[in-house]
Design an enzyme around this catalytic site. Structure first.
Site, short mmCIF file in Angstrom:
data_model
loop_
_atom_site.label_atom_id
_atom_site.label_comp_id
_atom_site.label_asym_id
_atom_site.label_seq_id
_atom_site.Cartn_x
_atom_site.Cartn_y
_atom_site.Cartn_z
N GLU A 121 107.69 51.07 63.61
CA GLU A 121 106.86 50.37 62.62
C GLU A 121 105.40 50.76 62.91
OE1 GLU A 121 107.26 46.45 59.99
OE2 GLU A 121 108.48 46.67 61.74
N GLU A 152 106.19 38.26 68.54
CA GLU A 152 106.32 38.22 67.09
C GLU A 152 106.92 36.89 66.62
OE1 GLU A 152 109.05 41.18 65.61
OE2 GLU A 152 108.17 41.07 63.61
C1 BGC Z 1 106.04 43.32 60.52
C2 BGC Z 1 105.14 42.16 60.29
C3 BGC Z 1 104.80 42.14 58.85
C4 BGC Z 1 106.08 41.87 58.15
C5 BGC Z 1 105.99 41.62 56.71
C6 BGC Z 1 107.30 43.09 59.75
O1 BGC Z 1 108.22 44.06 59.90
O2 BGC Z 1 106.26 43.56 61.84
O3 BGC Z 1 104.41 41.69 61.23
O4 BGC Z 1 103.74 41.37 58.48
O5 BGC Z 1 107.03 42.86 58.41
O6 BGC Z 1 106.48 40.43 56.53
#
Ligand code: BGC
Length: 907
Positions: free
Chosen positions: A487, A759
């Site tokens: 990501e 997270e």
């Molecule tokens: C990310 C987030 C992001 C989200 C969207 C995820 O995969 O890691 O932090 O804001 O997707 O909802």
């Protein structure tokens, strides 16, 4: 006569004493120290006044500038701004004749203080202009002259040249499609990594400028540049997406030399260069790097290397009109870590623990046979059984492979990738692993540290530590969501949530100003902001509430912290078109369409017959952020003097709030979703009529109690939760949430040993198992947004909105939570601000430090000024402090710069 002489002499002594009191420090151009390669035509100057006296302010300044530092003292400046009556010490623009590309200018300043004493001239500082137009580029884009292999080994480019004369100065301008690492005569140019950084490359591609004078020599010189795939064409995002900006990997290099005789010469990338490949056989951001030392080309970036077997290069016709200078601080190496433990896991893996979840890479020394292969894998956590855990990296391999050439001790480190890790697993290491052979190096944008925070609670101090490491791990040229899995994108929701907190940790001014330009550049034609910036997810991924509002929230937060109107000016069109998008989507001012992430990762239960999951209606959230963005647009319009917009959007805002009340509020004042987030957003953004606000705050508190003093908020509610509680008189509840250490809470991860912000509230569950591997990063800064409350409310230092950048400071601590002490310092652009309180022997002691050229209003928690002592004397006798009144159990004081200590009896 004699008497007069004595008087003059005394006056002179008095004056020179007070003159010496104000010193000028931290002179910066565009908020950077001696920057090289600016491309704005009116660079702006800032400085700080430093004095150990109280109430020091600037009443006037004078600036002089020259292209020759020696001319400054001789008053032969090329530009000056004569004595100007003003207390402004930030962002004074250069307004003079056009500045010349590539030229260095020196400037200095002196100021007059409130007693009309003039300071000494400051020591001069410089800035150097970059290349200002495509025609300043004599270099051509070049690509390798050979066919790439399937692994896309990193290409090398080289060029030798002769410098017949003595060199006075030389600047290298470099950029790439992909990433570059450049050398001159075998030495790395600069100390930045992952250059040219990440921007919306097809619209804005940064180049860097380096002073390379010390690397060059009279006679033969060699340039060598290595390229890596980087963001330009690595695998990025998902479904095998790569080559986001193109398939080609290319170099643009220009070296401008000035000789001591004043003549100049440019060495530029063109068909005369040679290309080949070397040791870096494979390099992907997510997957890691493979280096085969047997294939290294020894001495390839030095003079005399035989490149007969190398390929030629091809000139490529890529745009130069997208080139821009670099505005933010580049990524550099920072802290290093030695292993705290080298051990075997139950599975028999050879694992090393660095004790801190960090972002960067490992430098490894090894001695072995040619062909020996060492594999370094990276992980943030060990699993319940103590084994190396990488499932949460998803498809990111995060693995570096080193193949030895077998000639004594070899040192390896990757170049064009990075990893998020606390643990590494090493396979194939020849011989015994020794701690001194393994070093973890952190990499992040080189922003100046700004804040420090301590308190009497070790868990909260660890939380603060984790927040700081969330920034270190995710401010890697762009603000990323996470640094480890497949990501690492510029997720807008995360960035807006954390942006204000970030300013307390590092000077994020240029970092965000640069990134906001990409927010504008990638904004979709209908006004939507993509979910990630730079946008690599395509045009359909955008416009989510709370994410797209990055376009208004971050500019405003930066304006508050740094007072830079330019950011508002630059972003205004983008802010407005996002608000207009919401307006156009709305029917009767209600915006209830489209895709939204909502209060991402809020508290939710799988099997939930009682409905305890804290689900907040996404369109309720959307209406709140619609109002908030509109408010911020109005704020910006006021600052910029756009009165028509102020009027029309103020009218719109009223309608948006009315529509909210009609749709989402019961007549008694409950929000439709009745969740913490729904109350937090409604209160934070003033969605409710005045009369219904306190009862809504009471409902919020009731809700918190219902969850046995736990928060249930996700990404959107969390940043404002404690702020709302404090604003409505519930700091005690804010403290209860802050100190809660069972899930969901800020301290639960701390209790579980976290060294960064997770997270999810329950990344690791109480039984030691993990949350779903599909989304479980252990380095995601969003929930670290509580940092803002720790600084602005708990310690209580804030900027007033009519004196941003802490020109007008508000000190208003909130004492509670059983803390006996809390203190913070913060480097504002005016200088050091500090505030702290401690409770000792039934006394409350407040230490306050206000930077010169600012003023402060201090709210002392006491019912009357009597009994308050300042630096050991009764407050009432202090000439430096004005007692401005009392409000809500606080004595209000007005004061100027300097250090103060207040003390008063405490229960
Ligand atoms: C990310 C987030 C992001 C989200 C969207 C995820 O995969 O890691 O932090 O804001 O997707 O909802």
């Amino acid at each position: 006569m004699k008497k007069a002489f004595i008087v003059i002499a005394i006056l002179h002594i008095v004056c020179s004493v007070s003159v010496a009191q104000v010193q000028l420090k931290n002179l910066r151009t565009e908020n950077l120290d001696n920057p090289i390669g600016l491309d704005m035509i009116h660079p702006r100057f800032s400085w700080q006044l430093v004095s150990d006296q109280r109430n020091v302010g600037q009443t006037a300044y004078e600036i002089r500038m020259s292209d020759n530092p020696r001319d400054l003292a001789k008053n032969k400046q090329t530009w000056s701004r004569g004595k100007t009556i003003s207390d402004q010490s930030l962002y004074i623009p250069y307004i003079g004749a056009a500045l010349t590309a590539g030229k260095r200018y020196y400037w200095q300043v002196r100021v007059w203080d409130q007693t009309e004493n003039v300071s000494e001239w400051s020591a001069p500082v410089f800035f150097q202009m970059g290349l200002l137009s495509p025609s300043d580029w004599k270099a051509a884009w070049i690509v390798p002259g050979f066919e790439e292999d399937s692994l896309r080994a990193s290409p090398l480019f080289r060029k030798e040249f002769n410098s017949a004369k003595k060199i006075r100065s030389a600047t290298a301008y470099i950029t790439a499609h992909g990433l570059y690492e450049a050398q001159i005569n075998g030495k790395k140019i600069g100390d930045a990594y992952l250059t040219p950084g990440w921007t919306s490359y097809n619209k804005r591609l940064q180049y860097q400028a380096y002073d390379v004078t010390p690397l060059l020599q009279e006679g033969g010189n060699a340039i060598g540049v290595t390229l890596g795939n980087g963001w330009y064409r690595s695998y990025i995002a998902w479904s095998g997406n790569h080559d986001s900006y193109g398939k080609d990997i290319a170099l643009l290099f220009q070296l401008d030399i000035t000789y001591t005789d004043g003549t100049t010469k440019s060495i530029v990338s063109d068909e005369s260069w040679k290309s080949s490949t070397g040791a870096i056989r494979y390099s992907e951001i997510y997957h890691g790097e493979t280096i085969d030392a047997r294939l290294a080309k020894k001495g390839w970036a030095t003079v005399g290397y035989h490149d007969n077997e190398w390929s030629s290069v091809k000139r490529a016709d890529f745009s130069k009109s997208v080139l821009v200078a670099t505005y933010n601080e580049p990524v550099k190496k920072h802290e290093t870590f030695q292993p705290v433990r080298i051990f075997k896991t139950p599975k028999g893996e050879q694992v090393i623990d660095f004790g801190q979840n960090l972002v960067g890479w490992v430098v490894l020394k090894a001695k072995g046979k040619a062909g020996d292969k060492i594999t370094v894998s990276h992980a943030e956590v060990l699993d319940k059984a103590g084994n190396f855990y990488t499932e949460n990296l998803r498809i990111a391999k995060a693995q570096d492979n080193y193949i030895l050439k077998g000639e004594g001790e070899e040192t390896f480190e990757p170049h064009f990738t990075w990893h998020g890790f606390r643990f590494i697993k090493i396979e194939g290491y020849p011989g015994e692993l020794k701690p001194e052979d393994i070093t973890a190096v952190t990499l992040y944008s080189d922003m100046r540290p700004t804040g420090s925070f301590t308190s009497s609670n070790a868990m909260i101090n660890q939380l603060q530590h984790n927040i700081g490491w969330g920034l270190r791990g995710n401010f890697l040229d762009v603000p990323t969501d996470c640094p480890q899995r497949d990501e690492r994108l510029g997720w807008t929701g995360d960035a807006q949530a954390f942006s204000r907190t970030a300013t307390f940790l590092r000077d994020a001014h240029n970092f965000f100003a640069k990134w906001l330009k990409d927010v504008s550049a990638d904004q979709l034609p209908d006004g939507r902001i993509p979910h990630v910036i730079p946008n690599v997810l395509g045009p359909s991924a955008g416009g989510s509430t709370g994410w797209a509002d990055v376009s208004t929230i971050v500019p405003w937060n930066m304006y508050l912290a740094y007072g830079d109107k330019q950011i508002l000016e630059d972003q205004y069109a983008s802010m407005k078109s996002w608000v207009d998008y919401m307006k156009h989507q709305s029917v009767n001012d209600l915006w209830n369409t489209g895709f939204h992430f909502g209060d991402w990762l809020f508290y939710s239960l799988g099997d939930d017959p009682d409905g305890n999951s804290a689900i907040t209606n996404k369109y309720l959230i959307a209406q709140c952020f619609y109002a908030h963005s509109t408010q911020l647009l109005i704020n910006a319009a006021k600052v910029l003097g756009k009165t028509d917009d102020v009027d029309s959007y103020t009218a719109l805002l009223k309608r948006v709030k009315d529509a909210f009340v009609k749709e989402y509020l019961t007549p008694n004042g409950a929000t439709m979703s009745n969740t913490q987030t729904s109350y937090v957003l409604a209160l934070q953004f003033d969605m409710l009529p005045e009369a219904l606000r306190q009862q809504a705050a009471d409902r919020l508190v009731e809700n918190i109690k219902r969850y046995r003093n736990h928060l249930t908020t996700g990404f959107l509610g969390t940043p404002y939760l404690c702020h709302v509680l404090s604003r409505f008189g519930y700091s005690d509840v804010a403290y209860t949430l802050l100190l809660q250490d069972t899930y969901p809470s800020w301290l639960y991860p701390v209790k579980m040993g976290a060294t960064t912000i997770w997270e999810r509230w329950d990344g690791i569950k109480t039984n030691g198992t993990f949350q779903t591997a599909g989304m479980n990063s252990f380095n995601h800064y969003a929930y670290g947004a509580i940092g803002d409350w720790l600084y602005r409310v708990m310690v209580g230092m804030d900027t007033e909105e009519d004196g941003t950048a802490y020109k007008k400071i508000r000190i208003q601590p909130h004492i509670g939570g059983g803390f006996t002490q809390a203190a913070a310092s913060y480097q504002t652009l005016y200088g050091k601000l500090a505030s702290g309180w401690k409770i000792q022997d039934h006394l409350l002691v407040m230490d306050v430090e206000i930077p010169a050229n600012t003023t402060a209003t201090v709210y002392i928690p006491a019912t009357s000024a009597e009994g308050i002592m300042e630096s050991g004397k009764a407050l009432s006798v202090s000439k430096d402090i004005e007692i401005a009144g009392a409000e809500k159990g606080r004595v209000v004081l007005k004061l100027g710069s300097g250090k103060y200590q207040f003390s008063m009896p405490w229960k």
